[in-house]
Design a protein around this motif. Structure first.
Motif, PDB file in Angstrom:
ATOM      1  N   MET A   1     -25.958 -29.091  17.913  1.00  0.00           N
ATOM      2  CA  MET A   1     -26.334 -30.126  16.973  1.00  0.00           C
ATOM      3  C   MET A   1     -25.829 -29.705  15.590  1.00  0.00           C
ATOM      4  SD  MET A   1     -30.106 -31.666  16.087  1.00  0.00           S
ATOM      5  CE  MET A   1     -30.318 -32.097  17.789  1.00  0.00           C
ATOM      6  N   ASP A   2     -25.261 -30.658  14.876  1.00  0.00           N
ATOM      7  CA  ASP A   2     -24.712 -30.312  13.564  1.00  0.00           C
ATOM      8  C   ASP A   2     -25.839 -30.094  12.546  1.00  0.00           C
ATOM      9  OD1 ASP A   2     -25.144 -32.782  11.840  1.00  0.00           O
ATOM     10  OD2 ASP A   2     -23.981 -33.692  13.466  1.00  0.00           O
ATOM     11  N   ARG A   3     -25.515 -29.358  11.515  1.00  0.00           N
ATOM     12  CA  ARG A   3     -26.509 -28.959  10.517  1.00  0.00           C
ATOM     13  C   ARG A   3     -27.107 -30.148   9.774  1.00  0.00           C
ATOM     14  NH1 ARG A   3     -23.637 -24.037   7.513  1.00  0.00           N
ATOM     15  NH2 ARG A   3     -25.370 -24.361   6.082  1.00  0.00           N
ATOM     16  N   GLU A   4     -26.303 -31.158   9.516  1.00  0.00           N
ATOM     17  CA  GLU A   4     -26.805 -32.336   8.802  1.00  0.00           C
ATOM     18  C   GLU A   4     -27.880 -33.056   9.622  1.00  0.00           C
ATOM     19  OE1 GLU A   4     -25.231 -36.737   7.654  1.00  0.00           O
ATOM     20  OE2 GLU A   4     -23.866 -35.078   7.167  1.00  0.00           O
ATOM     21  N   ARG A   5     -27.608 -33.252  10.894  1.00  0.00           N
ATOM     22  CA  ARG A   5     -28.595 -33.932  11.759  1.00  0.00           C
ATOM     23  C   ARG A   5     -29.852 -33.081  11.907  1.00  0.00           C
ATOM     24  NH1 ARG A   5     -28.386 -35.723  17.972  1.00  0.00           N
ATOM     25  NH2 ARG A   5     -29.675 -37.588  17.824  1.00  0.00           N
ATOM     26  N   LEU A   6     -29.664 -31.781  12.021  1.00  0.00           N
ATOM     27  CA  LEU A   6     -30.802 -30.869  12.129  1.00  0.00           C
ATOM     28  C   LEU A   6     -31.668 -30.945  10.868  1.00  0.00           C
ATOM     29  CD1 LEU A   6     -32.042 -28.796  14.057  1.00  0.00           C
ATOM     30  CD2 LEU A   6     -30.709 -27.042  12.886  1.00  0.00           C
ATOM     31  N   GLU A   7     -31.048 -31.007   9.709  1.00  0.00           N
ATOM     32  CA  GLU A   7     -31.798 -31.117   8.459  1.00  0.00           C
ATOM     33  C   GLU A   7     -32.497 -32.471   8.360  1.00  0.00           C
ATOM     34  OE1 GLU A   7     -33.669 -30.487   4.907  1.00  0.00           O
ATOM     35  OE2 GLU A   7     -32.891 -29.052   6.362  1.00  0.00           O
ATOM     36  N   ARG A   8     -31.844 -33.536   8.790  1.00  0.00           N
ATOM     37  CA  ARG A   8     -32.499 -34.852   8.809  1.00  0.00           C
ATOM     38  C   ARG A   8     -33.714 -34.825   9.733  1.00  0.00           C
ATOM     39  NH1 ARG A   8     -30.397 -39.245  10.747  1.00  0.00           N
ATOM     40  NH2 ARG A   8     -28.753 -38.279  11.955  1.00  0.00           N
ATOM     41  N   ALA A   9     -33.588 -34.141  10.866  1.00  0.00           N
ATOM     42  CA  ALA A   9     -34.707 -34.035  11.809  1.00  0.00           C
ATOM     43  C   ALA A   9     -35.860 -33.252  11.188  1.00  0.00           C
ATOM     44  CB  ALA A   9     -34.250 -33.387  13.103  1.00  0.00           C
ATOM     45  N   ARG A  10     -35.549 -32.195  10.461  1.00  0.00           N
ATOM     46  CA  ARG A  10     -36.591 -31.416   9.804  1.00  0.00           C
ATOM     47  C   ARG A  10     -37.297 -32.268   8.748  1.00  0.00           C
ATOM     48  NH1 ARG A  10     -38.279 -29.249   5.740  1.00  0.00           N
ATOM     49  NH2 ARG A  10     -36.477 -29.691   4.446  1.00  0.00           N
ATOM     50  N   GLN A  11     -36.527 -33.046   8.008  1.00  0.00           N
ATOM     51  CA  GLN A  11     -37.127 -33.930   7.002  1.00  0.00           C
ATOM     52  C   GLN A  11     -37.972 -35.022   7.658  1.00  0.00           C
ATOM     53  OE1 GLN A  11     -33.876 -35.298   4.550  1.00  0.00           O
ATOM     54  NE2 GLN A  11     -33.585 -33.288   3.620  1.00  0.00           N
ATOM     55  N   PHE A  12     -37.518 -35.531   8.786  1.00  0.00           N
ATOM     56  CA  PHE A  12     -38.288 -36.539   9.528  1.00  0.00           C
ATOM     57  C   PHE A  12     -39.606 -35.934  10.012  1.00  0.00           C
ATOM     58  CE2 PHE A  12     -38.911 -38.997  13.614  1.00  0.00           C
ATOM     59  CZ  PHE A  12     -39.296 -40.184  13.016  1.00  0.00           C
ATOM     60  N   ALA A  13     -39.536 -34.705  10.528  1.00  0.00           N
ATOM     61  CA  ALA A  13     -40.754 -34.015  10.965  1.00  0.00           C
ATOM     62  C   ALA A  13     -41.706 -33.816   9.782  1.00  0.00           C
ATOM     63  CB  ALA A  13     -40.413 -32.680  11.615  1.00  0.00           C
ATOM     64  N   ALA A  14     -41.154 -33.446   8.633  1.00  0.00           N
ATOM     65  CA  ALA A  14     -41.987 -33.252   7.439  1.00  0.00           C
ATOM     66  C   ALA A  14     -42.643 -34.562   7.016  1.00  0.00           C
ATOM     67  CB  ALA A  14     -41.144 -32.672   6.305  1.00  0.00           C
ATOM     68  N   ALA A  15     -41.901 -35.655   7.081  1.00  0.00           N
ATOM     69  CA  ALA A  15     -42.469 -36.959   6.719  1.00  0.00           C
ATOM     70  C   ALA A  15     -43.577 -37.350   7.700  1.00  0.00           C
ATOM     71  CB  ALA A  15     -41.376 -38.024   6.695  1.00  0.00           C
ATOM     72  N   LEU A  16     -43.348 -37.138   8.989  1.00  0.00           N
ATOM     73  CA  LEU A  16     -44.395 -37.445   9.977  1.00  0.00           C
ATOM     74  C   LEU A  16     -45.641 -36.608   9.706  1.00  0.00           C
ATOM     75  CD1 LEU A  16     -42.388 -37.713  13.325  1.00  0.00           C
ATOM     76  CD2 LEU A  16     -43.442 -39.577  12.031  1.00  0.00           C
ATOM     77  N   CYS A  17     -45.448 -35.341   9.380  1.00  0.00           N
ATOM     78  CA  CYS A  17     -46.596 -34.487   9.069  1.00  0.00           C
ATOM     79  C   CYS A  17     -47.330 -35.007   7.834  1.00  0.00           C
ATOM     80  CB  CYS A  17     -46.151 -33.038   8.852  1.00  0.00           C
ATOM     81  SG  CYS A  17     -45.769 -32.175  10.380  1.00  0.00           S
ATOM     82  N   HIS A  18     -46.585 -35.398   6.820  1.00  0.00           N
ATOM     83  CA  HIS A  18     -47.214 -35.915   5.608  1.00  0.00           C
ATOM     84  C   HIS A  18     -48.040 -37.165   5.915  1.00  0.00           C
ATOM     85  CE1 HIS A  18     -47.810 -37.139   1.473  1.00  0.00           C
ATOM     86  NE2 HIS A  18     -47.334 -38.332   1.795  1.00  0.00           N
ATOM     87  N   TYR A  19     -47.410 -38.151   6.546  1.00  0.00           N
ATOM     88  CA  TYR A  19     -48.106 -39.400   6.839  1.00  0.00           C
ATOM     89  C   TYR A  19     -49.122 -39.256   7.961  1.00  0.00           C
ATOM     90  CZ  TYR A  19     -44.838 -41.506   3.629  1.00  0.00           C
ATOM     91  OH  TYR A  19     -44.128 -41.807   2.497  1.00  0.00           O
ATOM     92  N   GLY A  20     -48.926 -38.230   8.797  1.00  0.00           N
ATOM     93  CA  GLY A  20     -49.881 -37.953   9.868  1.00  0.00           C
ATOM     94  C   GLY A  20     -50.973 -36.992   9.451  1.00  0.00           C
ATOM     95  N   GLU A  21     -51.027 -36.698   8.153  1.00  0.00           N
ATOM     96  CA  GLU A  21     -52.092 -35.881   7.557  1.00  0.00           C
ATOM     97  C   GLU A  21     -52.166 -34.476   8.153  1.00  0.00           C
ATOM     98  OE1 GLU A  21     -55.411 -38.504   8.200  1.00  0.00           O
ATOM     99  OE2 GLU A  21     -54.851 -39.754   6.491  1.00  0.00           O
ATOM    100  N   GLN A  22     -50.992 -33.878   8.380  1.00  0.00           N
ATOM    101  CA  GLN A  22     -50.914 -32.507   8.877  1.00  0.00           C
ATOM    102  C   GLN A  22     -50.390 -31.611   7.759  1.00  0.00           C
ATOM    103  OE1 GLN A  22     -52.120 -31.727  12.018  1.00  0.00           O
ATOM    104  NE2 GLN A  22     -52.714 -33.878  11.856  1.00  0.00           N
ATOM    105  N   ASP A  23     -50.849 -30.379   7.724  1.00  0.00           N
ATOM    106  CA  ASP A  23     -50.483 -29.486   6.630  1.00  0.00           C
ATOM    107  C   ASP A  23     -49.165 -28.751   6.890  1.00  0.00           C
ATOM    108  OD1 ASP A  23     -51.116 -27.446   8.453  1.00  0.00           O
ATOM    109  OD2 ASP A  23     -53.049 -27.011   7.513  1.00  0.00           O
ATOM    110  N   GLU A  24     -48.766 -27.945   5.918  1.00  0.00           N
ATOM    111  CA  GLU A  24     -47.505 -27.195   5.992  1.00  0.00           C
ATOM    112  C   GLU A  24     -47.506 -26.210   7.158  1.00  0.00           C
ATOM    113  OE1 GLU A  24     -44.600 -27.405   4.190  1.00  0.00           O
ATOM    114  OE2 GLU A  24     -45.424 -29.213   3.261  1.00  0.00           O
TER     115      GLU A  24
END
Length: 127
Positions: A1-24
Motif C-alpha cells: 500500500m502506498d504511503r499516501e493511502r496509508l496516511e489517509r487511512a490513519r487520518q480516517f481512523a483518527a476522525a472515526l475515533c474523534h467522532y466515535g468519542e474514543q481517545d488517543e
C-alpha cells in the motif's frame, strides 16, 4: 500500500475515533493492530475510499457486516436496559466493528461465542 493511502487511512481512523468519542490511546492501539493485519487494513481502506464493504475478510465465516449487525442487536438489547451504547453514532459503530474484526482474528473462538450469545431482543420469548 502506498504511503499516501496509508496516511489517509490513519487520518480516517483518527476522525472515526474523534467522532466515535474514543481517545488517543484507543486510536494508537487500533492503528497498531490495523497495520499488522494487512487484509483488514485493505478492507478498511476499501470502505474509506468507496463507503462500501468488500467483505473480503472473514473470520470463521463472519465479516465486518456480520459484526455490525451483531452490534445493532446489542444496541436493541441495551435500549431495553436504558443504556444506549452506540446508538445514533455510526462512526463509533463502524470503528468498533473493525476493532472487533481485528480482535476476532486473534481470538476467533472467543468472539464467535460472543456473537452467538445474546442477539438482541427481537425473539418470541421477549415478553
Amino acid at each position: 500500500m502506498d504511503r499516501e493511502r496509508l496516511e489517509r487511512a490513519r487520518q480516517f481512523a483518527a476522525a472515526l475515533c474523534h467522532y466515535g468519542e474514543q481517545d488517543e490511546a484507543f486510536l494508537a492501539d487500533f492503528w497498531s493492530a490495523l497495520e499488522q493485519e494487512t487484509d483488514i487494513l485493505e478492507e478498511f481502506c476499501q470502505y474509506m475510499d468507496h463507503r462500501e464493504f468488500a467483505c473480503g475478510v472473514s473470520v470463521q465465516g463472519y465479516t465486518v457486516i456480520d459484526i455490525m449487525i451483531w452490534q445493532i442487536d446489542h444496541f436493541k438489547a441495551r435500549m431495553d436496559h436504558r443504556d444506549p451504547g452506540m446508538g445514533g453514532n455510526g462512526d463509533k459503530m463502524l470503528l468498533m466493528a473493525f476493532d472487533t474484526l481485528l480482535k476476532m482474528k486473534k481470538e476467533p473462538d472467543r468472539y464467535v461465542r460472543m456473537m452467538q450469545g445474546e442477539t438482541g431482543t427481537d425473539y418470541p420469548e421477549k415478553y
